[in-house]
Design an enzyme around this catalytic site. Structure first.
Site, PDB file in Angstrom:
ATOM      1  N   LYS A 192      60.195 -44.620   5.969  1.00 22.50           N
ATOM      2  CA  LYS A 192      60.730 -45.569   6.957  1.00 22.50           C
ATOM      3  C   LYS A 192      61.615 -46.631   6.301  1.00 22.50           C
ATOM      4  CE  LYS A 192      57.151 -44.750  10.439  1.00 22.50           C
ATOM      5  NZ  LYS A 192      56.322 -45.371  11.507  1.00 22.50           N
ATOM      6  N   SER A 202      45.985 -51.833   8.617  1.00 23.01           N
ATOM      7  CA  SER A 202      44.929 -50.829   8.469  1.00 23.01           C
ATOM      8  C   SER A 202      44.514 -50.602   7.018  1.00 23.01           C
ATOM      9  CB  SER A 202      45.388 -49.514   9.099  1.00 23.01           C
ATOM     10  OG  SER A 202      46.592 -49.061   8.504  1.00 23.01           O
ATOM     11  N   TYR A 247      41.846 -55.905  12.335  1.00 20.26           N
ATOM     12  CA  TYR A 247      40.779 -55.001  12.759  1.00 20.26           C
ATOM     13  C   TYR A 247      39.406 -55.637  12.519  1.00 20.26           C
ATOM     14  CZ  TYR A 247      44.810 -52.007  12.718  1.00 20.26           C
ATOM     15  OH  TYR A 247      46.056 -51.504  12.969  1.00 20.26           O
ATOM     16  N   LYS A 296      54.338 -58.598   8.284  1.00 18.39           N
ATOM     17  CA  LYS A 296      53.432 -57.459   8.162  1.00 18.39           C
ATOM     18  C   LYS A 296      53.803 -56.629   6.942  1.00 18.39           C
ATOM     19  CE  LYS A 296      52.319 -53.350  10.733  1.00 18.39           C
ATOM     20  NZ  LYS A 296      52.725 -52.474  11.801  1.00 18.39           N
ATOM     21  N   LYS A 329      58.873 -56.853   8.763  1.00 15.17           N
ATOM     22  CA  LYS A 329      57.954 -55.728   8.599  1.00 15.17           C
ATOM     23  C   LYS A 329      58.435 -54.888   7.426  1.00 15.17           C
ATOM     24  CE  LYS A 329      55.946 -51.709  10.844  1.00 15.17           C
ATOM     25  NZ  LYS A 329      55.661 -51.037  12.100  1.00 15.17           N
ATOM     26  N   ARG A 368      48.371 -44.539  10.572  1.00 17.95           N
ATOM     27  CA  ARG A 368      49.065 -43.291  10.940  1.00 17.95           C
ATOM     28  C   ARG A 368      48.061 -42.161  11.129  1.00 17.95           C
ATOM     29  NH1 ARG A 368      54.126 -44.365   6.742  1.00 17.95           N
ATOM     30  NH2 ARG A 368      54.846 -46.259   7.791  1.00 17.95           N
ATOM     31  N   GLU A 392      65.963 -61.947   8.851  1.00 18.93           N
ATOM     32  CA  GLU A 392      65.457 -61.138   9.969  1.00 18.93           C
ATOM     33  C   GLU A 392      64.747 -62.033  10.995  1.00 18.93           C
ATOM     34  OE1 GLU A 392      65.459 -58.121  11.019  1.00 18.93           O
ATOM     35  OE2 GLU A 392      65.998 -56.780   9.386  1.00 18.93           O
TER      36      GLU A 392
HETATM   37  C1  PBG Z   1      54.372 -48.420  14.579  1.00 18.37           C
HETATM   38  C2  PBG Z   1      53.418 -49.305  13.908  1.00 18.37           C
HETATM   39  C3  PBG Z   1      52.795 -49.113  12.662  1.00 18.37           C
HETATM   40  C4  PBG Z   1      51.878 -50.138  12.518  1.00 18.37           C
HETATM   41  C5  PBG Z   1      51.965 -50.948  13.651  1.00 18.37           C
HETATM   42  N1  PBG Z   1      52.935 -50.428  14.492  1.00 18.37           N
HETATM   43  C6  PBG Z   1      52.968 -48.022  11.677  1.00 18.37           C
HETATM   44  C7  PBG Z   1      54.249 -47.846  11.026  1.00 18.37           C
HETATM   45  O1  PBG Z   1      55.168 -48.649  11.139  1.00 18.37           O
HETATM   46  O2  PBG Z   1      54.372 -46.815  10.372  1.00 18.37           O
HETATM   47  C8  PBG Z   1      50.939 -50.297  11.359  1.00 18.37           C
HETATM   48  C9  PBG Z   1      49.674 -51.045  11.635  1.00 18.37           C
HETATM   49  C10 PBG Z   1      48.609 -50.897  10.613  1.00 18.37           C
HETATM   50  O3  PBG Z   1      48.762 -50.256   9.558  1.00 18.37           O
HETATM   51  O4  PBG Z   1      47.532 -51.453  10.863  1.00 18.37           O
HETATM   52  N2  PBG Z   1      55.699 -48.743  14.471  1.00 18.37           N
END
Ligand code: PBG
Length: 325
Positions: A218, A275, A314, A249, A196, A206, A234
């Site tokens: 992050k 998203s 989505y 991701k 990720k 968010r 990982e």
């Molecule tokens: C939370 C999480 C996130 C997403 C999935 N789980 C946001 C982040 O890590 O800040 C993002 C999913 C998306 O953007 O569709 N840990």
């Protein structure tokens, strides 16, 4: 002109093209993410995700039935925790009567065959909007893992089929697997967000959960997008620690990573079309700059071709409708 080989022969008609297609999308590929809210009859359209909603449990059940009838067999749950439940321990995350736990039960009661996956990370419950516990401005690893373990067991108790840790703390997959074993949850799966990346493409998500980090970013836990080998490391570690499915991701800016991992591991590979990827297509389509339907299928098709066995998107519902046309 004499040509020994003419590649266009295999492209001449829809019939031959479909016969020789190397990959194809199916409803079986999709995981539908769902945003859950408190209340009744609540359908909140997420401003940066047109036509995508945060639903209260009652409307979520309606949606899950619709998804199941379309042939979508898995949902991935995210909840919007109330502000007053947020703190720096994340304890609402393992409240047996929390929104997540109630939602899992309600879905399992209504559509027992639907595979229910749950997001495991502290950000919706954190006053700092971080995926872990904060101490002296840092996101501390080991205490966070203890919290994630409680959260995962609580989801399993409520009936989740899979937990999906999205936090990127070190050692969490092994700790969660061990706890699930100890508590007797030998049928609960783990879909690990293994690779990720720290990505700007999570912006609209968010908004959906009101979970943007209150300070910093992050990057001390999510991966640097400059890196490829680290993604393999990982992922292999997560598999060794007990992950059943691994995830990359975001998806479209990381197709090289999806392929690299697909070539390296022997567990199912999943990709999260996030998203921001949804928002980009929606925005361009609204401007009349892209054909939305074609952009959806081409995008998801590229993720499948890259090597994803499963795709969280989505567009799951739209894609199934388009595939059935
Ligand atoms: C939370 C999480 C996130 C997403 C999935 N789980 C946001 C982040 O890590 O800040 C993002 C999913 C998306 O953007 O569709 N840990």
């Amino acid at each position: 002109m004499y040509l020994q080989r003419r590649n266009r022969i295999l492209r001449a008609t829809p019939a031959i093209r479909s016969l020789v297609a190397e990959s194809a999308l199916s409803p079986n590929d999709f995981i539908a993410p769902l945003f859950i809210d408190e209340g009744n009859n609540v359908a909140y359209e997420i401003p940066s995700m047109p036509n995508y909603y945060r639903y209260s449990i009652d409307l979520t059940i309606k949606e899950v039935k619709l998804l199941w009838n379309l042939g979508i067999k898995s949902v991935l749950l995210f909840v919007k925790a109330k502000d007053e439940t947020k703190d720096n321990t994340g304890k609402e995350a393992w409240n047996p009567d929390g929104l997540m736990q109630r939602t899992i039960k309600a879905i399992k009661d209504a559509v027992p065959e639907m595979l229910v996956m749950t997001d495991v990370a502290l950000d919706p419950y954190s006053i700092y909007g971080h995926d872990g516990i904060v101490k002296d401005g840092e996101i501390v690893n080991d205490e966070t893992v203890e919290a994630l373990v409680k959260m995962s067991v609580s989801h399993a108790q409520a009936g989740a089929d899979f937990v999906a840790p999205s936090d990127m703390m070190d050692g969490r997959i092994g700790a969660i697997r061990e706890a699930l074993e100890h508590e007797g949850f030998t049928k609960t799966g783990i879909m690990s967000y293994s690779a990720k990346y720290a990505s700007c493409f999570y912006g609209p998500f968010r908004d959906a959960l009101d979970s943007a980090p209150g300070f910093g970013d992050k990057k001390t836990y999510q991966m640097d997008y400059a890196n490829r080998k680290e993604a393999i490391r990982e992922t292999l570690m997560d598999i060794a620690e007990g992950a059943d499915i691994v995830m990359i991701k975001p998806a479209m800016a990381y197709l090289d990573i999806i392929r690299e991992i697909k070539n390296t591991v022997d567990v199912p590979v999943s990709a999260y079309h996030v998203s921001g990827e949804y928002a980009m297509i929606k925005a361009a389509a609204k401007m009349g700059w892209l054909n939305e339907d074609k952009a959806i299928l081409e995008s998801l098709g590229s993720i499948k071709r890259a090597g994803a066995d499963l795709i969280a998107t989505y567009f799951a519902k739209d894609a199934v409708k388009l595939l059935n046309k």
